[in-house]
Design an enzyme around this catalytic site. Structure first.
Site, PDB file in Angstrom:
ATOM      1  N   ALA A 107      22.876 -15.833  -7.257  1.00 21.83           N
ATOM      2  CA  ALA A 107      22.544 -15.287  -8.578  1.00 21.83           C
ATOM      3  C   ALA A 107      21.768 -13.978  -8.470  1.00 21.83           C
ATOM      4  O   ALA A 107      21.700 -13.221  -9.432  1.00 21.83           O
ATOM      5  CB  ALA A 107      21.719 -16.304  -9.368  1.00 21.83           C
ATOM      6  N   LYS A 108      21.153 -13.729  -7.330  1.00 18.29           N
ATOM      7  CA  LYS A 108      20.388 -12.501  -7.092  1.00 18.29           C
ATOM      8  C   LYS A 108      19.408 -12.222  -8.226  1.00 18.29           C
ATOM      9  O   LYS A 108      19.269 -11.083  -8.682  1.00 18.29           O
ATOM     10  CB  LYS A 108      21.331 -11.319  -6.843  1.00 18.29           C
ATOM     11  N   ARG A 109      18.704 -13.248  -8.681  1.00 19.39           N
ATOM     12  CA  ARG A 109      17.729 -13.070  -9.740  1.00 19.39           C
ATOM     13  C   ARG A 109      16.470 -12.406  -9.203  1.00 19.39           C
ATOM     14  O   ARG A 109      16.137 -12.542  -8.015  1.00 19.39           O
ATOM     15  CB  ARG A 109      17.371 -14.423 -10.360  1.00 19.39           C
TER      16      ARG A 109
END
Lengths: 283, 283
Positions: B101-103
């Site tokens: 998700a690369k949040r």
């Protein structure tokens, strides 16, 4: 669902909204402590009611409303369904929606995020999306392209106010600091804009940073959090924005939302702030 | 929904899964072109069927399955509902889920993302989450804390393979390059781990980078994309991972998924790759 963005490119629509309503952007940040203090459930239903009251308070007063996506995502698909409805309601209220999602990926994956947020038929279509450039500004090109195609906008994180940010954002590469390189790369994507015009690609710069990147040549909007409770002043906003001041959205969330849940109280707070943060003459 | 992660901390669970199944992680990346080539609709229903077939092909063969969140998010709440189901199915198949998700955000907002992905009762609970450090590794502390509390893991982007990444990730700050600083800050958070042990905080480093950060002292897992069609070789993996090799997940997605939609064909491809990418003796 927000329908096809009418009225031209995001930068132009933002100018028009700002001329009418001033430069204040208010966030919708339904974090659990706020939900509880408003007497609402910590649930998707609570978030929905929170958003309803917030929109009643200021949806028709401000040029832009910024939902903080994390506080919807924590309820999974049910939370995202609330966000879908809210994005439509922001549009109905005559404001622009800025989805604060800070997405960032590469190639075909970034194209997926662009379709998620910046396409006319997307359930989560917003007017502008915040994105994060750790993978390089060039990795975000699918978002720039989708935004240009659909009249939407992008705000790229450049220099943020949080204390942990400086080490990375002030690191120095071949083209100056990371923060300045981000601004310069975004500016380059606005270069087709004629003198005096404004592009649709903006940056996020905090109002409390002592060493901000130069924004004068950006020709795009600026999203500036950090004002008010976080310590940034009106003078800071003017200093940092420079000639980008007319296209700057000053974001204030906590100060407004803590005045809730009473709609009229929040409305008064926003009306006062809107008066204070207006950098262009009313049209 | 994934229930409370049993079996201890993520790093330990990953070691156990790798000892049993090898070091190959396969992505579930249902982008529109793949959906079409599999004869499926470009819709949440198409994504659901795609995920079902992929899980039938390799869910029981690999230690970890990595859904690419963008390709679910583009269908809004309906897409996230599919992802919720998939995360549960990955667990049922005995694999660990890595939500790609690369949040990345700050403070209370990062805590929202942590509750979304790294809490036992979250609809989107996964075994590990990828996060992006543009706001500083310290800004991600809410994710590290939530992961530690619930036996989950975090993979922080450090040095990626895409050509646009070098300008930022090789910029130099007070503590060396950005990429190395990220690794060092993650390593520091694994420091409580005893000699020979493994922490739950990892990094993402691409297999095609000529100038990777040093990973020897990480004491945490490594997620390494870029192998196969993207150009990285087995020798590259060994060179870059160094002593972190046993805790390295080699991620291959496209090569596997393009072998679909036939389940048995994909299964053969994964079986062969699993044999090739096994860095510890079978337990």
């Amino acid at each position: 669902m927000t329908d096809a963005a009418p009225g031209g490119p995001f930068g132009v629509r933002l100018r028009s909204a700002v001329a009418e309503r001033g430069n204040l952007c208010v966030g919708i940040d339904p974090h659990p402590a706020l939900l509880e203090s408003w007497g609402l459930g910590v649930s998707a239903a609570g978030v929905s009611e929170f958003a309803r009251r917030a929109m009643a308070a200021f949806g028709d007063l401000v040029p832009a409303v910024k939902p903080q996506v994390a506080f919807f995502e924590e309820y999974g698909s049910a939370g995202l369904a609330v966000l879908e409805d809210l994005l439509g309601e922001i549009s109905t209220a005559g404001a622009l929606s800025v989805a604060d999602a800070k997405r960032g990926d590469i190639g075909s994956t970034m194209a997926g995020y662009a379709r998620a947020w910046l396409a006319d038929d997307a359930p989560l279509a917003c007017d502008a999306l915040t994105v994060s450039p750790y993978l390089g500004v060039g990795s975000l090109d699918a978002a720039f392209e989708a935004a240009a195609d659909s009249g939407r906008g992008v705000f790229v994180l450049a220099r943020t106010s949080n204390p942990e940010a400086g080490g990375l954002q002030n690191a120095v590469g071949e083209r100056g600091t990371v923060a300045q390189s981000v601004v310069d790369e975004v500016r380059r994507r606005n270069d087709a804009v004629s003198e005096g015009g404004v592009g649709s690609f903006g940056v996020v710069v905090g109002a409390t940073v002592a060493d901000p990147p130069r924004l004068d040549a950006l020709r795009g909007p600026v999203l500036m959090p950090g004002v008010g409770e976080q310590g940034g002043s009106l003078a800071d906003v003017r200093r940092i924005a420079g000639s980008a001041l007319p296209d700057t959205l000053v974001n204030i969330s906590r100060h407004v939302l803590r005045a809730g849940p009473d709609v009229e109280t929040m409305r008064s707070v926003v009306a006062e702030l809107s008066h204070r943060y207006r950098f262009v003459d009313a049209s």
